[in-house]
Design a protein around this motif. Structure first.
Motif, PDB file in Angstrom:
ATOM      1  N   GLY A   1      -7.481   3.657   3.907  1.00  8.01           N
ATOM      2  CA  GLY A   1      -7.746   3.521   5.139  1.00  8.01           C
ATOM      3  C   GLY A   1      -6.772   3.748   6.107  1.00  8.01           C
ATOM      4  N   TYR A   2      -5.793   4.535   5.939  1.00 10.36           N
ATOM      5  CA  TYR A   2      -4.771   4.844   6.734  1.00 10.36           C
ATOM      6  C   TYR A   2      -4.949   6.462   7.072  1.00 10.36           C
ATOM      7  N   SER A   3      -4.272   6.787   8.343  1.00  8.38           N
ATOM      8  CA  SER A   3      -4.149   8.068   8.766  1.00  8.38           C
ATOM      9  C   SER A   3      -3.287   8.974   7.867  1.00  8.38           C
ATOM     10  N   GLN A   4      -3.611  10.148   7.906  1.00 11.18           N
ATOM     11  CA  GLN A   4      -2.929  11.245   7.275  1.00 11.18           C
ATOM     12  C   GLN A   4      -1.257  11.364   7.640  1.00 11.18           C
ATOM     13  N   ARG A   5      -1.235  10.943   9.063  1.00  8.42           N
ATOM     14  CA  ARG A   5      -0.054  11.097   9.540  1.00  8.42           C
ATOM     15  C   ARG A   5       0.779   9.884   8.981  1.00  8.42           C
ATOM     16  N   TRP A   6       0.388   8.727   8.774  1.00  6.84           N
ATOM     17  CA  TRP A   6       1.085   7.652   8.277  1.00  6.84           C
ATOM     18  C   TRP A   6       1.496   8.006   6.773  1.00  6.84           C
ATOM     19  N   VAL A   7       0.397   8.281   6.003  1.00  2.00           N
ATOM     20  CA  VAL A   7       0.602   8.666   4.582  1.00  2.00           C
ATOM     21  C   VAL A   7       1.852   9.692   4.462  1.00  2.00           C
TER      22      VAL A   7
ATOM     23  N   VAL B   1       0.729  -1.154   0.102  1.00  2.00           N
ATOM     24  CA  VAL B   1       0.094  -0.016  -0.140  1.00  2.00           C
ATOM     25  C   VAL B   1       0.942   1.407   0.039  1.00  2.00           C
ATOM     26  N   ALA B   2       1.839   1.325   0.624  1.00  2.00           N
ATOM     27  CA  ALA B   2       2.996   2.544   0.745  1.00  2.00           C
ATOM     28  C   ALA B   2       3.381   2.755  -0.578  1.00  2.00           C
ATOM     29  N   ALA B   3       3.850   1.683  -1.212  1.00  2.84           N
ATOM     30  CA  ALA B   3       4.459   1.877  -2.633  1.00  2.84           C
ATOM     31  C   ALA B   3       3.329   2.441  -3.524  1.00  2.84           C
ATOM     32  N   GLN B   4       2.136   1.960  -3.408  1.00  4.23           N
ATOM     33  CA  GLN B   4       1.044   2.257  -4.193  1.00  4.23           C
ATOM     34  C   GLN B   4       0.744   3.663  -3.933  1.00  4.23           C
ATOM     35  N   ILE B   5       0.696   4.176  -2.824  1.00  3.54           N
ATOM     36  CA  ILE B   5       0.446   5.649  -2.152  1.00  3.54           C
ATOM     37  C   ILE B   5       1.509   6.612  -3.005  1.00  3.54           C
ATOM     38  N   VAL B   6       2.748   5.997  -2.905  1.00 10.27           N
ATOM     39  CA  VAL B   6       3.968   6.880  -3.429  1.00 10.27           C
ATOM     40  C   VAL B   6       3.913   6.991  -4.725  1.00 10.27           C
ATOM     41  N   GLU B   7       3.170   5.998  -5.424  1.00  7.79           N
ATOM     42  CA  GLU B   7       3.125   6.028  -6.888  1.00  7.79           C
ATOM     43  C   GLU B   7       1.789   6.823  -7.436  1.00  7.79           C
ATOM     44  N   GLU B   8       0.900   7.030  -6.580  1.00  4.31           N
ATOM     45  CA  GLU B   8      -0.439   7.572  -6.942  1.00  4.31           C
ATOM     46  C   GLU B   8      -0.342   9.196  -6.395  1.00  4.31           C
ATOM     47  N   TYR B   9       0.194   9.401  -5.606  1.00  4.80           N
ATOM     48  CA  TYR B   9       0.452  10.808  -4.932  1.00  4.80           C
ATOM     49  C   TYR B   9       0.848  11.793  -6.096  1.00  4.80           C
ATOM     50  N   ASN B  10       0.117  12.747  -5.910  1.00  6.22           N
ATOM     51  CA  ASN B  10       0.207  13.890  -7.020  1.00  6.22           C
ATOM     52  C   ASN B  10       0.624  15.376  -6.596  1.00  6.22           C
ATOM     53  N   GLY B  11       0.692  15.432  -4.952  1.00  6.50           N
ATOM     54  CA  GLY B  11       0.991  16.688  -4.308  1.00  6.50           C
ATOM     55  C   GLY B  11      -0.140  17.247  -3.799  1.00  6.50           C
ATOM     56  N   HIS B  12      -1.396  16.783  -4.281  1.00  2.27           N
ATOM     57  CA  HIS B  12      -2.671  17.544  -3.873  1.00  2.27           C
ATOM     58  C   HIS B  12      -3.878  16.421  -3.430  1.00  2.27           C
ATOM     59  N   ASN B  13      -3.348  15.137  -3.617  1.00  6.14           N
ATOM     60  CA  ASN B  13      -4.485  14.080  -3.371  1.00  6.14           C
ATOM     61  C   ASN B  13      -4.331  13.468  -1.841  1.00  6.14           C
ATOM     62  N   LEU B  14      -3.845  14.018  -1.039  1.00  2.78           N
ATOM     63  CA  LEU B  14      -3.389  13.334   0.553  1.00  2.78           C
ATOM     64  C   LEU B  14      -4.882  12.800   0.921  1.00  2.78           C
ATOM     65  N   PRO B  15      -5.637  13.629   1.205  1.00  7.82           N
ATOM     66  CA  PRO B  15      -7.168  13.111   1.680  1.00  7.82           C
ATOM     67  C   PRO B  15      -7.639  12.149   1.093  1.00  7.82           C
ATOM     68  N   GLU B  16      -7.642  12.059  -0.288  1.00  8.89           N
ATOM     69  CA  GLU B  16      -8.240  11.061  -1.068  1.00  8.89           C
ATOM     70  C   GLU B  16      -7.429   9.711  -0.685  1.00  8.89           C
ATOM     71  N   LEU B  17      -6.453   9.674  -0.733  1.00 14.62           N
ATOM     72  CA  LEU B  17      -5.370   8.369  -0.338  1.00 14.62           C
ATOM     73  C   LEU B  17      -5.717   8.010   0.841  1.00 14.62           C
ATOM     74  N   THR B  18      -5.816   8.853   1.907  1.00 12.95           N
ATOM     75  CA  THR B  18      -6.037   8.141   3.115  1.00 12.95           C
ATOM     76  C   THR B  18      -7.501   7.551   3.260  1.00 12.95           C
ATOM     77  N   ARG B  19      -8.461   8.412   2.625  1.00 17.17           N
ATOM     78  CA  ARG B  19      -9.785   7.556   2.541  1.00 17.17           C
ATOM     79  C   ARG B  19      -9.762   6.317   1.794  1.00 17.17           C
TER      80      ARG B  19
END
Length: 84
Positions: free
Chosen positions: A67-73, A46-64
């Protein structure tokens, strides 16, 4: 299959999966103790997938989505940034 004679665990599987899959589960796992993790997905994957999907503006979307906290992401993203 005599459903009314099944152990409770197998009866629940039978209700969920049907006869053929319950028999397959029985054949594959009988005699073993199995515990299922609280999370469905592997956190490293999941962490690798989040890094791949992160675009600089979608932190809340990725946390939802995962299912991980914003802090963890944020920590995952920071670690990935440091590795570059």
């Amino acid at each position: 299959m005599w459903v009314n004679l099944l152990q409770e665990s197998y009866a629940q599987l039978y209700e969920l999966l049907g006869e053929d899959l319950t028999k397959q589960v029985y054949d594959l796992y009988r005699g073993r103790q199995i515990s299922f993790p609280m999370r469905l997905y592997d956190h490293k994957k999941v962490a690798a997938q989040i890094v791949e999907e992160y675009n600089g503006h979608n932190l809340p979307e990725l946390t939802r989505k995962y299912g991980y906290s914003q802090r963890w992401v944020r920590q995952i993203l920071q670690q990935a940034k440091q590795k570059k």
